[in-house]
Motif scaffolding. Structure first.
Motif, PDB file in Angstrom:
ATOM      1  N   GLU A  14     -29.094   7.974 -46.911  1.00  0.00           N
ATOM      2  CA  GLU A  14     -28.894   8.999 -47.934  1.00  0.00           C
ATOM      3  C   GLU A  14     -29.943  10.110 -47.805  1.00  0.00           C
ATOM      4  OE1 GLU A  14     -27.086  11.025 -50.974  1.00  0.00           O
ATOM      5  OE2 GLU A  14     -26.347   9.231 -49.955  1.00  0.00           O
ATOM      6  N   VAL A  15     -31.197   9.708 -47.571  1.00  0.00           N
ATOM      7  CA  VAL A  15     -32.270  10.703 -47.460  1.00  0.00           C
ATOM      8  C   VAL A  15     -32.137  11.502 -46.165  1.00  0.00           C
ATOM      9  CG1 VAL A  15     -34.777  11.021 -47.326  1.00  0.00           C
ATOM     10  CG2 VAL A  15     -33.821   9.374 -48.929  1.00  0.00           C
ATOM     11  N   ARG A  16     -31.582  10.890 -45.138  1.00  0.00           N
ATOM     12  CA  ARG A  16     -31.383  11.605 -43.866  1.00  0.00           C
ATOM     13  C   ARG A  16     -30.460  12.809 -44.031  1.00  0.00           C
ATOM     14  NH1 ARG A  16     -30.800   6.431 -39.954  1.00  0.00           N
ATOM     15  NH2 ARG A  16     -32.928   6.358 -39.154  1.00  0.00           N
ATOM     16  N   LYS A  17     -29.659  12.823 -45.100  1.00  0.00           N
ATOM     17  CA  LYS A  17     -28.773  13.962 -45.333  1.00  0.00           C
ATOM     18  C   LYS A  17     -29.568  15.248 -45.548  1.00  0.00           C
ATOM     19  CE  LYS A  17     -25.060  11.173 -47.377  1.00  0.00           C
ATOM     20  NZ  LYS A  17     -24.273  10.892 -48.609  1.00  0.00           N
ATOM     21  N   ALA A  18     -30.842  15.106 -45.877  1.00  0.00           N
ATOM     22  CA  ALA A  18     -31.696  16.290 -46.035  1.00  0.00           C
ATOM     23  C   ALA A  18     -31.897  17.011 -44.714  1.00  0.00           C
ATOM     24  CB  ALA A  18     -33.053  15.883 -46.619  1.00  0.00           C
ATOM     25  N   PHE A  19     -31.689  16.270 -43.609  1.00  0.00           N
ATOM     26  CA  PHE A  19     -31.896  16.853 -42.285  1.00  0.00           C
ATOM     27  C   PHE A  19     -30.589  17.305 -41.650  1.00  0.00           C
ATOM     28  CE2 PHE A  19     -35.272  13.494 -42.630  1.00  0.00           C
ATOM     29  CZ  PHE A  19     -36.315  14.371 -42.884  1.00  0.00           C
ATOM     30  N   ALA A  20     -29.616  17.673 -42.473  1.00  0.00           N
ATOM     31  CA  ALA A  20     -28.306  18.068 -41.940  1.00  0.00           C
ATOM     32  C   ALA A  20     -28.434  19.234 -40.964  1.00  0.00           C
ATOM     33  CB  ALA A  20     -27.366  18.433 -43.086  1.00  0.00           C
ATOM     34  N   ASP A  21     -29.256  20.242 -41.301  1.00  0.00           N
ATOM     35  CA  ASP A  21     -29.422  21.402 -40.424  1.00  0.00           C
ATOM     36  C   ASP A  21     -30.069  21.004 -39.105  1.00  0.00           C
ATOM     37  OD1 ASP A  21     -28.302  23.011 -42.333  1.00  0.00           O
ATOM     38  OD2 ASP A  21     -30.212  23.710 -43.151  1.00  0.00           O
ATOM     39  N   ILE A  22     -31.043  20.082 -39.192  1.00  0.00           N
ATOM     40  CA  ILE A  22     -31.709  19.626 -37.968  1.00  0.00           C
ATOM     41  C   ILE A  22     -30.722  18.856 -37.100  1.00  0.00           C
ATOM     42  CG2 ILE A  22     -33.518  18.117 -37.063  1.00  0.00           C
ATOM     43  CD1 ILE A  22     -35.231  18.814 -39.422  1.00  0.00           C
ATOM     44  N   SER A  23     -29.857  18.049 -37.741  1.00  0.00           N
ATOM     45  CA  SER A  23     -28.863  17.283 -36.986  1.00  0.00           C
ATOM     46  C   SER A  23     -27.895  18.212 -36.262  1.00  0.00           C
ATOM     47  CB  SER A  23     -28.095  16.350 -37.926  1.00  0.00           C
ATOM     48  OG  SER A  23     -28.969  15.431 -38.542  1.00  0.00           O
ATOM     49  N   LYS A  24     -27.483  19.291 -36.939  1.00  0.00           N
ATOM     50  CA  LYS A  24     -26.594  20.271 -36.295  1.00  0.00           C
ATOM     51  C   LYS A  24     -27.291  20.916 -35.107  1.00  0.00           C
ATOM     52  CE  LYS A  24     -23.967  21.531 -40.456  1.00  0.00           C
ATOM     53  NZ  LYS A  24     -23.697  22.611 -41.434  1.00  0.00           N
ATOM     54  N   MET A  25     -28.585  21.246 -35.283  1.00  0.00           N
ATOM     55  CA  MET A  25     -29.341  21.858 -34.204  1.00  0.00           C
ATOM     56  C   MET A  25     -29.513  20.883 -33.048  1.00  0.00           C
ATOM     57  SD  MET A  25     -30.743  24.805 -33.530  1.00  0.00           S
ATOM     58  CE  MET A  25     -31.073  25.561 -35.109  1.00  0.00           C
ATOM     59  N   ALA A  26     -29.720  19.596 -33.367  1.00  0.00           N
ATOM     60  CA  ALA A  26     -29.857  18.580 -32.319  1.00  0.00           C
ATOM     61  C   ALA A  26     -28.582  18.474 -31.496  1.00  0.00           C
ATOM     62  CB  ALA A  26     -30.199  17.229 -32.942  1.00  0.00           C
ATOM     63  N   SER A  27     -27.438  18.530 -32.166  1.00  0.00           N
ATOM     64  CA  SER A  27     -26.151  18.478 -31.463  1.00  0.00           C
ATOM     65  C   SER A  27     -25.990  19.692 -30.550  1.00  0.00           C
ATOM     66  CB  SER A  27     -24.999  18.427 -32.473  1.00  0.00           C
ATOM     67  OG  SER A  27     -25.097  17.294 -33.290  1.00  0.00           O
ATOM     68  N   LYS A  28     -26.435  20.843 -31.038  1.00  0.00           N
ATOM     69  CA  LYS A  28     -26.327  22.069 -30.242  1.00  0.00           C
ATOM     70  C   LYS A  28     -27.226  21.981 -29.009  1.00  0.00           C
ATOM     71  CE  LYS A  28     -26.423  27.108 -30.726  1.00  0.00           C
ATOM     72  NZ  LYS A  28     -26.695  28.232 -31.656  1.00  0.00           N
ATOM     73  N   VAL A  29     -28.451  21.466 -29.181  1.00  0.00           N
ATOM     74  CA  VAL A  29     -29.380  21.289 -28.056  1.00  0.00           C
ATOM     75  C   VAL A  29     -28.781  20.345 -27.020  1.00  0.00           C
ATOM     76  CG1 VAL A  29     -31.607  20.308 -27.375  1.00  0.00           C
ATOM     77  CG2 VAL A  29     -31.470  21.810 -29.367  1.00  0.00           C
ATOM     78  N   ALA A  74     -38.282  18.486 -35.934  1.00  0.00           N
ATOM     79  CA  ALA A  74     -37.302  17.460 -35.568  1.00  0.00           C
ATOM     80  C   ALA A  74     -37.955  16.157 -35.120  1.00  0.00           C
ATOM     81  CB  ALA A  74     -36.394  18.001 -34.459  1.00  0.00           C
ATOM     82  N   GLU A  75     -39.049  16.267 -34.363  1.00  0.00           N
ATOM     83  CA  GLU A  75     -39.666  15.065 -33.799  1.00  0.00           C
ATOM     84  C   GLU A  75     -40.362  14.212 -34.861  1.00  0.00           C
ATOM     85  OE1 GLU A  75     -39.391  14.133 -30.494  1.00  0.00           O
ATOM     86  OE2 GLU A  75     -37.931  15.759 -30.548  1.00  0.00           O
ATOM     87  N   SER A  76     -40.761  14.830 -35.957  1.00  0.00           N
ATOM     88  CA  SER A  76     -41.536  14.083 -36.963  1.00  0.00           C
ATOM     89  C   SER A  76     -40.738  13.790 -38.226  1.00  0.00           C
ATOM     90  CB  SER A  76     -42.785  14.886 -37.335  1.00  0.00           C
ATOM     91  OG  SER A  76     -42.415  16.141 -37.898  1.00  0.00           O
ATOM     92  N   ARG A  77     -39.417  14.039 -38.202  1.00  0.00           N
ATOM     93  CA  ARG A  77     -38.656  13.936 -39.447  1.00  0.00           C
ATOM     94  C   ARG A  77     -38.606  12.516 -39.995  1.00  0.00           C
ATOM     95  NH1 ARG A  77     -32.449  15.124 -37.377  1.00  0.00           N
ATOM     96  NH2 ARG A  77     -32.370  13.515 -35.776  1.00  0.00           N
ATOM     97  N   GLU A  78     -38.504  11.501 -39.112  1.00  0.00           N
ATOM     98  CA  GLU A  78     -38.457  10.121 -39.594  1.00  0.00           C
ATOM     99  C   GLU A  78     -39.769   9.736 -40.266  1.00  0.00           C
ATOM    100  OE1 GLU A  78     -36.021   7.731 -39.668  1.00  0.00           O
ATOM    101  OE2 GLU A  78     -34.630   9.315 -39.089  1.00  0.00           O
TER     102      GLU A  78
END
Length: 642
Positions: free
Chosen positions: A84-99, A136-140
């Motif tokens: 649930e908290v990982r949803k806060a990183f939705a923008d980062i997840s989109k960027m990770a997919s793009k990378v 992105a690297e430190s989000r967890e």
């Protein structure tokens, strides 16, 4: 960053506020203050884009993002805490997919010398740099720090959110908001569901953050430690004080005194003008002067003065019997639910006239020990209540016991005695029941309003021992001051369960800390306790003590079993094992039933605190039935354990 100009909001005949203009700058930390009903939550909703003003404009840059935490919100129950908290990183997840997509495209291409390939490499480089800049690297690691800071254990991360109460799920939403790194965050009463340690962590987080913050809170210490600017909504306007809350209080008092003087002068001018008009209205020789005075009167713009501050109101508890010297004595008191040990070996003595605080993280047993003192639940050990003790008890569920057929005024009028009856309207006003609100029926009150009414009722009952469980959750600052002054002047004994440091400061002279199954005594006030705690790193000390205590009984119990075993025959051991297996099966069955009922009780309690459910008798009856069944099962469980 955000510009508000000419804002006007109308809900009825009289506007909520008019001609409001202010600017929110980068790194501003703003306290939004004002009496209840002034429009603080409405202002936050307008800034969040959830509500449209009647007039005015709000200018927000295109690249500016805003996060909003309301007091009450619809919560999701379909994931674990971590997911649930990982949803806060939705923008980062989109960027990770793009990378990842750009990287795969580069790997599949062989036209290394072409301009198209060079453009692809440049897009990948820029995207990857943005990805790294977003943390992105430190989000967890950041997510874990935030959850732990807000009071979660690491073992909670993989638990379904549905297992947590409404208050804990609001903490999850707060974690998501903080991790989203918005440019501006709007917080409406963020400390309502936090304990002292979590509030301190949030204070530090917000103070070090580069985000702009606008918050509404009744926790005076919190807003004073976090904010550097105060916006007051008063008389339909916003006054901007570019100072901390404590300094604002002083400036506001000076401003109000100026208002009163100007108001009194204007009223005298109006009275003199009206008197002149009435005196010479029918005299022809004075006709011109009369007309001039009438026009003069019409041009006068009335000076508005803030509603009278009732913080000076003083309540005094009615006379009661003198209690014994020791209202509460605990000797080796312990309480467990199944395998979960809430606390053990609690030894404490509370003397007559002492005012003590129970503090600690949520779930550490503060309210549980209060229930043991009230004899609402079973427990182990010895707990003695002193001679001639008359207990006044306030808990959130006390609000559900009010008579719904009475009005607010009648509820208090029925318990008031003596001269205090002449001040009922003033008392109700101090607790946000001024004007027409005092004539509302209890059945139409929200959960928070019922809690405030139950608190007033308690203040007028003749008791010599007060037990208050989170008494300030639904009180504004004026109401808290009235309550605090009443308790300070109270001759009896007081236990306060609270996370509100400002409320406890100067009120209690002893603190009991609940942590890791133990209760420890700290002499002195709440800030003495906090200073000691920071200096001594209590959490590490408690962990070491618990480890030693866990190992010691194991060494004592194991040899005893080895000595007893040879004295039993094979048949006796077999029969004993069957008996133990049967008891274990019954115990597990009871634990499952208790856990299920506790979950439902917490759900109902959260629902009943919502205004729309305040008069839902079906829900109230279900809550009562669940609590009765829970008490019955717990008695069976402890009988089984015995």
């Amino acid at each position: 960053m955000i510009s508000v100009e000419g804002l006007k909001v109308e809900f009825g005949v009289k506007p909520l506020f008019t001609d409001v203009s202010f600017v929110i700058n980068e790194r501003d930390r703003i306290a939004l203050v004002g009496k209840n009903g002034a429009g603080k939550s409405t202002m936050l909703k307008i800034l969040a884009g959830l509500q449209t003003p009647t007039e005015g404009t709000i200018t927000i840059p295109n690249d500016c993002t805003i996060g909003y935490l309301p007091q009450v919100m619809k919560l999701q129950d379909s994931t674990t805490v971590r997911d649930e908290v990982r949803k806060a990183f939705a923008d980062i997840s989109k960027m990770a997919s793009k990378v990842e997509r750009l990287q795969k495209e580069m790997e599949s291409r062989t036209d290394y010398e072409s301009q198209d390939y060079m453009d692809l490499v440049e897009r990948f480089t820029l995207t990857h740099e943005r990805y790294m800049m977003m943390g992105a690297e430190s989000r967890e690691a950041e997510m874990e720090r935030t959850l732990v800071g807000l009071g979660f254990l690491r073992t909670d991360f993989e638990r379904p959110t549905s297992e947590f109460s409404g208050g804990w799920r609001m903490r999850i939403e707060l974690a998501k908001l903080l991790l989203s790194h918005h440019d501006v965050i709007l917080l409406d009463e963020p400390t309502n569901h936090l304990d002292i340690e979590s509030i301190q962590w949030l204070e530090q987080f917000l103070s070090q953050s580069s985000q702009a913050v606008v918050l509404v809170s009744h926790d005076r210490a919190f807003i004073n430690n976090v904010t550097n600017r105060t916006l007051e909504i008063s008389c339909g306007h916003v006054i901007d004080y570019k100072v901390k809350y404590n300094e604002y209080v002083v400036l506001r008092q000076e401003r109000r005194e100026q208002q009163l003087r100007a108001y009194e002068n204007q009223q005298k001018e109006i009275a003199d003008t009206k008197a002149f008009i009435e005196r010479f209205r029918y005299q022809a020789t004075k006709a011109i002067q009369v007309q001039q005075r009438i026009r003069q009167l019409e041009k006068i713009v009335p000076i508005e003065v803030d509603e009278v501050d009732n913080s000076a109101l003083r309540l005094k508890f009615p006379p009661c019997l003198r209690s014994g010297d020791y209202p509460v004595i605990c000797e080796d008191v312990k309480k467990s639910y199944g395998e979960h040990n809430v606390f053990h070996d609690v030894n404490l003595i509370i003397k007559r006239g002492e005012k003590v605080a129970f503090v600690g993280k949520n779930g550490e047993g503060k309210s549980t020990l209060v229930k043991c003192i009230m004899n609402e639940i079973d427990f182990g050990g010895t707990l003695k209540i002193g001679h001639n003790i008359q207990i006044g008890y306030f808990a959130q569920n006390q609000a559900q016991l009010l008579d719904e057929s009475l009005t607010v005024f009648e509820t208090i009028d029925n318990v008031a005695r003596g001269d205090i009856r002449l001040k009922i309207r003033d008392i109700l006003g101090a607790f946000m029941f001024g004007g027409e609100a005092s004539d509302k029926y209890v059945k139409f009150l929200s959960g928070g309003e019922r809690s405030r009414l139950a608190m007033i009722r308690l203040l007028l009952e003749p008791v010599n021992f007060l037990i208050l469980d989170e008494p300030t959750n639904h009180l504004d600052m004026v109401s808290k001051d009235v309550l605090k002054d009443a308790i300070k002047a109270f001759d009896g004994t007081v236990i306060v369960v609270s996370h509100d440091r400002e409320f406890l400061d100067g009120l209690v002279d002893k603190v009991y800390e609940f942590s890791n199954g133990k209760v420890r005594e700290h002499l002195g006030g709440i800030y003495d306790y906090l200073r000691d705690k920071n200096a001594e790193t209590i959490n590490d000390a408690v962990s070491q003590q618990n480890t030693q205590q866990t190992e010691k009984p194991a060494k004592e119990v194991t040899p005893a079993k080895k000595e007893e075993a040879p004295t039993l025959s094979y048949e006796e051991r077999k029969a004993e094992q069957k008996r133990l297996n049967r008891l274990e099966k019954q115990r597990k069955s009871l634990e499952e039933k208790i856990s299920s009922l506790e979950k439902r009780r917490d759900e109902l309690n959260d629902l009943l605190m919502l205004p729309e459910n305040a008069a839902n008798m079906q829900m109230v009856n279900e809550y009562t039935a669940v609590q009765e069944e829970l008490d019955k099962l717990e008695e069976e469980y402890f009988a089984l354990e015995g």
